[in-house]
Motif scaffolding. Structure first.
Motif, PDB file in Angstrom:
ATOM      1  N   ILE A   1     -30.991  14.453 104.790  1.00 18.48           N
ATOM      2  CA  ILE A   1     -32.006  13.620 104.298  1.00 18.48           C
ATOM      3  C   ILE A   1     -31.183  12.380 103.491  1.00 18.48           C
ATOM      4  CG2 ILE A   1     -34.029  15.069 104.386  1.00 18.48           C
ATOM      5  CD1 ILE A   1     -33.428  15.745 101.417  1.00 18.48           C
TER       6      ILE A   1
ATOM      7  N   SER B   1     -35.791  11.061  99.084  1.00 11.81           N
ATOM      8  CA  SER B   1     -36.511  12.308  98.500  1.00 11.81           C
ATOM      9  C   SER B   1     -37.435  12.898  99.739  1.00 11.81           C
ATOM     10  CB  SER B   1     -37.241  11.982  97.306  1.00 11.81           C
ATOM     11  OG  SER B   1     -36.157  11.601  96.433  1.00 11.81           O
ATOM     12  N   LYS B   2     -37.567  13.866  99.596  1.00  6.08           N
ATOM     13  CA  LYS B   2     -38.426  14.475 100.838  1.00  6.08           C
ATOM     14  C   LYS B   2     -39.428  15.764 100.436  1.00  6.08           C
ATOM     15  CE  LYS B   2     -37.896  15.969 105.636  1.00  6.08           C
ATOM     16  NZ  LYS B   2     -39.308  15.213 106.127  1.00  6.08           N
ATOM     17  N   ASN B   3     -40.502  15.848 101.190  1.00  4.31           N
ATOM     18  CA  ASN B   3     -41.298  17.306 101.033  1.00  4.31           C
ATOM     19  C   ASN B   3     -40.798  18.048 102.413  1.00  4.31           C
ATOM     20  OD1 ASN B   3     -42.785  16.708  98.660  1.00  4.31           O
ATOM     21  ND2 ASN B   3     -44.205  15.342  99.970  1.00  4.31           N
TER      22      ASN B   3
ATOM     23  N   ARG C   1     -40.108  20.443  97.103  1.00  2.00           N
ATOM     24  CA  ARG C   1     -40.034  19.083  97.184  1.00  2.00           C
ATOM     25  C   ARG C   1     -38.574  18.880  96.896  1.00  2.00           C
ATOM     26  NH1 ARG C   1     -41.360  14.025  98.040  1.00  2.00           N
ATOM     27  NH2 ARG C   1     -40.569  12.496  96.684  1.00  2.00           N
TER      28      ARG C   1
END
Length: 205
Positions: free
Chosen positions: A135, A138-140, A191
């Motif tokens: 990634i 930022s990521k869920n 997250r």
């Protein structure tokens, strides 16, 4: 329009049903050189064979001569050649399987190439045990309770904050590669927020 390829690297052929399903359901399997030998045994048809051809069986080289793409450049490994071929042929997503097992140094190299690929194309690596996702922001993540999760930070200056993982990080930097490993999801999602990057997230199946 989403155009996805499954890249089969020449590591250990997958045994878990999730990567095997990707292979069996894909119309666009791109083999890294000698990986075609395993695909042939599994009776699955390739879409393309890419690499320097140094480990390709001569009979298969003749059989698949119309879909072989030879790249002799030794500056990139066959996995990178396959990803670049997918980019040149207008694929915008790749799922990599067979990139672990056999040689440990190849496995580590393949995993830490993922952030480089992620700058150009959507990518995940499926092993026989879990998923590596690079990634850049930022990521869920979808998850399940008690799913094992590890965070790898190639850049030790990256500041990381997590939500819904058992061992929370709050604006924390990981000075050593092992420090973000062996965490655990607390529910159906978690997250990862960070400044800097990239990160590589591992989730077990």
């Amino acid at each position: 329009m989403q155009k996805k390829a499954v890249i089969l690297a020449n590591g250990a052929f997958p045994t878990h049903e999730i990567p095997l399903k990707e292979l069996k359901n894909s119309k666009h399997i791109v083999c890294c050189d000698g990986a075609i030998n395993n695909l042939e045994e599994a009776k699955i048809e390739p879409y393309a064979i890419v690499g320097d051809l140094d480990s390709l069986d001569p009979d298969l080289k003749w059989k698949y001569r119309d879909i072989i793409y030879h790249f002799s450049n030794q500056d990139n490994n066959d996995l990178t050649k396959a990803v670049n071929w997918c980019l040149e042929n207008n694929f915008n997503e790749v799922v990599i399987v067979g990139a672990t097992g056999k040689r440990d140094d190849h496995m580590i190299g393949n995993i830490f190439l993922l952030p480089l690929y992620a700058k150009k194309i959507r990518v995940r690596m499926l092993t026989s045990y879990g998923i590596f996702t690079p990634i850049l922001r930022s990521k869920n993540f979808e998850s399940y309770t008690r799913q094992q999760v590890s965070i790898f930070s190639p850049n030790s200056n990256t500041s990381i904050t997590t939500a819904n993982l058992r061992y929370a990080l709050t604006s924390q930097k990981l000075d050593m590669m092992w420090q973000g490993t062996l965490n655990e999801s607390m529910g159906d999602s978690f997250r990862i927020e960070f400044e800097g990057g990239p990160l590589i997230i591992y989730q077990e199946y």
